[in-house]
Design an enzyme around this catalytic site. Structure first.
Site, PDB file in Angstrom:
ATOM      1  N   LYS A  65      32.776   6.266  49.486  1.00 17.00           N
ATOM      2  CA  LYS A  65      33.921   6.609  50.342  1.00 17.00           C
ATOM      3  C   LYS A  65      33.457   6.961  51.753  1.00 17.00           C
ATOM      4  CE  LYS A  65      35.721  10.921  50.461  1.00 17.00           C
ATOM      5  NZ  LYS A  65      35.858  11.341  51.860  1.00 17.00           N
ATOM      6  N   ASN A  66      32.418   7.801  51.845  1.00 17.54           N
ATOM      7  CA  ASN A  66      32.001   8.286  53.164  1.00 17.54           C
ATOM      8  C   ASN A  66      31.293   7.225  53.999  1.00 17.54           C
ATOM      9  OD1 ASN A  66      33.143  10.670  52.545  1.00 17.54           O
ATOM     10  ND2 ASN A  66      31.248  11.851  52.377  1.00 17.54           N
TER      11      ASN A  66
ATOM     12  N   ARG B 279      41.272  13.869  57.186  1.00 18.30           N
ATOM     13  CA  ARG B 279      40.579  14.352  58.382  1.00 18.30           C
ATOM     14  C   ARG B 279      39.696  13.287  59.025  1.00 18.30           C
ATOM     15  NH1 ARG B 279      39.974  19.341  59.577  1.00 18.30           N
ATOM     16  NH2 ARG B 279      38.016  18.820  60.583  1.00 18.30           N
TER      17      ARG B 279
ATOM     18  N   CYS C 102      41.563  22.957  56.805  1.00 20.81           N
ATOM     19  CA  CYS C 102      41.048  22.251  55.642  1.00 20.81           C
ATOM     20  C   CYS C 102      40.690  23.309  54.613  1.00 20.81           C
ATOM     21  CB  CYS C 102      39.817  21.479  56.099  1.00 20.81           C
ATOM     22  SG  CYS C 102      38.887  20.741  54.783  1.00 20.81           S
TER      23      CYS C 102
ATOM     24  N   ARG D 120      36.281  23.350  59.803  1.00 20.56           N
ATOM     25  CA  ARG D 120      35.885  21.989  60.175  1.00 20.56           C
ATOM     26  C   ARG D 120      36.404  21.578  61.545  1.00 20.56           C
ATOM     27  NH1 ARG D 120      36.464  18.276  54.894  1.00 20.56           N
ATOM     28  NH2 ARG D 120      34.787  17.087  55.816  1.00 20.56           N
ATOM     29  N   PRO D 121      35.964  22.266  62.594  1.00 25.46           N
ATOM     30  CA  PRO D 121      36.410  21.896  63.939  1.00 25.46           C
ATOM     31  C   PRO D 121      35.795  20.563  64.368  1.00 25.46           C
ATOM     32  CG  PRO D 121      34.711  23.589  64.066  1.00 25.46           C
ATOM     33  CD  PRO D 121      34.968  23.345  62.600  1.00 25.46           C
ATOM     34  N   ILE D 122      36.273  19.997  65.497  1.00 22.01           N
ATOM     35  CA  ILE D 122      35.665  18.762  66.015  1.00 22.01           C
ATOM     36  C   ILE D 122      35.094  19.026  67.419  1.00 22.01           C
ATOM     37  CG2 ILE D 122      36.966  17.084  64.637  1.00 22.01           C
ATOM     38  CD1 ILE D 122      38.721  16.746  67.249  1.00 22.01           C
ATOM     39  N   ASP D 123      34.764  20.306  67.667  1.00 18.54           N
ATOM     40  CA  ASP D 123      34.261  20.665  69.008  1.00 18.54           C
ATOM     41  C   ASP D 123      32.988  19.901  69.389  1.00 18.54           C
ATOM     42  OD1 ASP D 123      33.206  22.246  66.841  1.00 18.54           O
ATOM     43  OD2 ASP D 123      32.171  23.482  68.314  1.00 18.54           O
ATOM     44  N   LEU D 124      32.140  19.612  68.406  1.00 18.29           N
ATOM     45  CA  LEU D 124      30.882  18.926  68.722  1.00 18.29           C
ATOM     46  C   LEU D 124      31.126  17.458  69.100  1.00 18.29           C
ATOM     47  CD1 LEU D 124      28.659  20.465  65.889  1.00 18.29           C
ATOM     48  CD2 LEU D 124      28.798  21.182  68.283  1.00 18.29           C
TER      49      LEU D 124
ATOM     50  N   ASP E   3      28.527  18.214  48.732  1.00 13.57           N
ATOM     51  CA  ASP E   3      29.524  17.466  47.957  1.00 13.57           C
ATOM     52  C   ASP E   3      29.211  17.404  46.462  1.00 13.57           C
ATOM     53  OD1 ASP E   3      30.997  17.067  50.222  1.00 13.57           O
ATOM     54  OD2 ASP E   3      30.561  14.932  50.447  1.00 13.57           O
TER      55      ASP E   3
ATOM     56  N   ILE F 203      26.739  24.764  54.129  1.00  7.95           N
ATOM     57  CA  ILE F 203      27.414  23.823  55.040  1.00  7.95           C
ATOM     58  C   ILE F 203      28.826  24.286  55.396  1.00  7.95           C
ATOM     59  CG2 ILE F 203      28.114  21.403  55.403  1.00  7.95           C
ATOM     60  CD1 ILE F 203      25.082  21.700  55.166  1.00  7.95           C
TER      61      ILE F 203
ATOM     62  N   ARG G 294      41.891  10.767  46.062  1.00  8.81           N
ATOM     63  CA  ARG G 294      41.396  10.461  47.402  1.00  8.81           C
ATOM     64  C   ARG G 294      39.945   9.999  47.351  1.00  8.81           C
ATOM     65  NH1 ARG G 294      40.941  15.068  50.943  1.00  8.81           N
ATOM     66  NH2 ARG G 294      39.698  13.516  51.994  1.00  8.81           N
TER      67      ARG G 294
HETATM   68  C1  UD1 Z   1      31.186  14.813  56.110  1.00 11.35           C
HETATM   69  C2  UD1 Z   1      31.655  14.203  54.825  1.00 11.35           C
HETATM   70  C3  UD1 Z   1      31.939  15.301  53.791  1.00 11.35           C
HETATM   71  C4  UD1 Z   1      30.720  16.198  53.617  1.00 11.35           C
HETATM   72  C5  UD1 Z   1      30.226  16.712  54.976  1.00 11.35           C
HETATM   73  C6  UD1 Z   1      28.910  17.474  54.871  1.00 11.35           C
HETATM   74  C7  UD1 Z   1      32.780  12.174  55.558  1.00 11.35           C
HETATM   75  C8  UD1 Z   1      34.052  11.441  55.738  1.00 11.35           C
HETATM   76  N1  UD1 Z   1      32.866  13.442  55.090  1.00 11.35           N
HETATM   77  O1  UD1 Z   1      32.235  15.630  56.621  1.00 11.35           O
HETATM   78  O2  UD1 Z   1      32.245  14.664  52.542  1.00 11.35           O
HETATM   79  O3  UD1 Z   1      31.052  17.296  52.817  1.00 11.35           O
HETATM   80  O4  UD1 Z   1      30.017  15.595  55.876  1.00 11.35           O
HETATM   81  O5  UD1 Z   1      27.926  16.684  54.315  1.00 11.35           O
HETATM   82  O6  UD1 Z   1      31.708  11.654  55.778  1.00 11.35           O
HETATM   83  N2  UD1 Z   1      31.105  21.298  62.495  1.00 11.35           N
HETATM   84  C9  UD1 Z   1      31.434  22.004  63.627  1.00 11.35           C
HETATM   85  N3  UD1 Z   1      31.910  21.308  64.706  1.00 11.35           N
HETATM   86  C10 UD1 Z   1      32.068  19.954  64.690  1.00 11.35           C
HETATM   87  C11 UD1 Z   1      31.720  19.238  63.525  1.00 11.35           C
HETATM   88  C12 UD1 Z   1      31.239  19.943  62.434  1.00 11.35           C
HETATM   89  O7  UD1 Z   1      31.307  23.224  63.667  1.00 11.35           O
HETATM   90  O8  UD1 Z   1      32.497  19.391  65.714  1.00 11.35           O
HETATM   91  C13 UD1 Z   1      30.602  22.033  61.306  1.00 11.35           C
HETATM   92  C14 UD1 Z   1      31.549  21.929  60.109  1.00 11.35           C
HETATM   93  O9  UD1 Z   1      32.576  22.878  60.157  1.00 11.35           O
HETATM   94  C15 UD1 Z   1      30.584  22.150  58.953  1.00 11.35           C
HETATM   95  C16 UD1 Z   1      29.291  21.489  59.451  1.00 11.35           C
HETATM   96  O10 UD1 Z   1      29.404  21.418  60.868  1.00 11.35           O
HETATM   97  O11 UD1 Z   1      30.374  23.509  58.751  1.00 11.35           O
HETATM   98  C17 UD1 Z   1      29.017  20.113  58.917  1.00 11.35           C
HETATM   99  O12 UD1 Z   1      30.196  19.331  59.064  1.00 11.35           O
HETATM  100  P1  UD1 Z   1      30.169  17.756  59.218  1.00 11.35           P
HETATM  101  O13 UD1 Z   1      28.823  17.206  58.877  1.00 11.35           O
HETATM  102  O14 UD1 Z   1      30.742  17.396  60.528  1.00 11.35           O
HETATM  103  O15 UD1 Z   1      31.197  17.318  58.073  1.00 11.35           O
HETATM  104  P2  UD1 Z   1      32.189  16.114  58.153  1.00 11.35           P
HETATM  105  O16 UD1 Z   1      31.562  15.049  58.976  1.00 11.35           O
HETATM  106  O17 UD1 Z   1      33.548  16.582  58.493  1.00 11.35           O
END
Ligand code: UD1
Length: 436
Positions: free
Chosen positions: A28-29, A99, A123, A128-132, A314, A336, A407
């Protein structure tokens, strides 16, 4: 009248020993970013081995909504072609369902220099922000405003030096897609090494992207030189290592004789080392087939979740189910996500003895047996943990909130039924105070 409405539950009976062949589906990922990457070219891209999942359906609808032609060739093969976009906006209705919709941001900017995408909401497993993602795109010269719940992004990304403050899987994927058509060179440091990110990079290379990445040596630095155009290609999605790990754990717990096919052995090296310590051994029987052997008495252990190549978050809920019935004290530390122990109260309902500290550490005191009860699937991976628990619990377990399971796990009930498990999907009336 609410009580006239129905919803589906899964009734899982205790299984003595299952037998047969279980085929691991496409990841899926990997499927989701790979589908998003088809936005980057006006030529057709063929994706094979796509899992039949709700999330893939959602991603396909998202692409159709922006003007892609999405054509199904067979059960697991689709052709994607986006000549001219009909919209550069992705609404809340779709982002709210999944997401990972945010994955189209980098690709849309790369090809069209514009995108408006609803912000993903909260979530269950964490903020799970997208700030990065946003910080990196701004560094690439993209103007980003957050208005009325939308990320409004304008401008073609330009080559830049990005260092992620924290390793992020979809963040790395978004910036990879943003940089393949960017002017100049982009360097991504502290990139995620997850096999699904590598799979995306491999597809982008087939499309003509210029990517230099020594991931085999564990390098977290990716160098991308932007090209003018990308071409069409065909690509087979890698097998789902999380589904594979889930079934390996299930096979050991139910003392089954199952052949796992399309098993991505090399992507689970670290998980195997932990399972070995517990007394579970994954034996290769062919190029991509394994069987699972277990010692009579399994041992408790300590597990910490960490970015690839280490133990995946996961698989945390599934391995917790395993440890729940192993005599002695086990510990799991979740590094994580900040709220990924939602399955703990559900396992306790089944008789497990678990306590948690600050939502970060779970202390598991192994019990002899679990006993069937009503439980809810609290998030995607936790839902698989409930299925495994149901297979070993005395009597039967009724799992509510099935949408999470659908899902991310392809036809799990049918796959397990084919091995002799007694699993039934049933529509039941919604009652007041029922699990939601
Ligand atoms: C992806 C996977 C999910 C898996 C996760 C961790 C997909 C579609 N989903 O989710 O199944 O559980 O990786 O292996 O591939 N973070 C921030 N800011 C950001 C982005 C992330 O603070 O802008 C934090 C998140 O809150 C979390 C950590 O970084 O604590 C890792 O998140 P991330 O690797 O981004 O997870 P996803 O890509 O959402």
């Amino acid at each position: 009248m609410k009580n006239k409405e129905k919803k589906e539950v899964l009734i899982v009976h205790k299984a003595e020993s299952l037998e047969g062949v279980l085929e691991i589906s496409g990841a899926k990922n990997s499927a989701l970013p790979n589908i998003a990457s088809t936005i980057l070219t006006d030529k057709p891209v063929i994706l094979q081995n796509l899992p039949e999942l709700l999330d893939v359906k959602y991603m396909n609808s998202l692409l159709k909504a922006i003007g892609s032609k999405v054509e199904q060739i067979d059960e697991k093969t689709f052709v994607y072609s986006l000549k001219e976009p009909t919209s550069l906006c992705v609404d809340y209705e779709i982002v709210n369902k999944m997401r990972a919709s945010i994955l189209v941001l980098g690709a849309m900017l790369s090809r069209f220099g514009e995108a408006k995408i609803a912000l993903p909401g909260g979530c269950p497993i964490g903020q799970r922000p997208i700030d990065l993602h946003i910080k990196a795109l701004r560094k690439m010269g993209v103007s980003i405003d957050i208005e009325h719940g939308f990320v409004i992004a304008k401008g073609r990304p330009k080559g830049s030096h990005i260092t992620f403050d924290k390793i992020t899987v979809t963040g790395t994927e978004n910036i990879l897609m943003a940089s393949v058509l960017a002017e100049g060179e982009t360097i991504i440091e502290n990139a995620a090494l997850e096999p699904e990110v590598v799979d995306l990079a491999n597809l982008l290379k087939k499309m003509g992207a210029d990517i230099e990445w020594n991931w085999r040596e564990g390098s977290r630095t990716i160098k991308i030189r932007g090209v003018q155009k990308l071409k069409g290609t065909a690509h087979k999605i890698i097998p789902d290592r999380i589904e594979a790990g889930t079934f390996a754990i299930m096979s050991a717990l139910t003392k089954s004789k199952i052949i796992l096919k399309n098993y991505p052995y090399n992507l689970l090296t670290y998980v195997h080392s932990i399972l070995n310590k517990i007394g579970i051994h994954i034996i290769k029987t062919g190029n991509d087939t394994v069987i699972v052997k277990r010692e009579k008495y399994l041992k408790p252990t300590y597990i910490e979740t960490k970015e690839y190549p280490f133990f995946p978050t996961d698989l945390q809920a599934q391995v917790m189910t395993l440890l729940s019935t192993i005599d002695g004290l086990s510990l799991i530390k979740e590094n994580i996500f900040e709220n990924r122990f939602l399955h703990v109260p559900e396992l306790i309902r089944l008789g497990a003895c678990i306590s948690t500290i600050n939502n970060k550490v779970a202390i598991i005191n192994g019990v002899k047996n679990l006993s069937g009860a009503n439980v809810k699937a609290t998030d995607l991976r936790a839902s698989a943990a409930m299925v495994i628990a149901g297979l070993i619990a005395e009597g039967y377990t009724t799992i509510h909130n099935l949408h999470h399971l659908d899902r991310g796990y392809e036809k799990i009930d049918l796959k397990l039924s084919s091995l002799g498990a007694n699993i039934e999907r049933k529509a039941v009336p919604i009652k007041e105070n029922m699990f939601e």
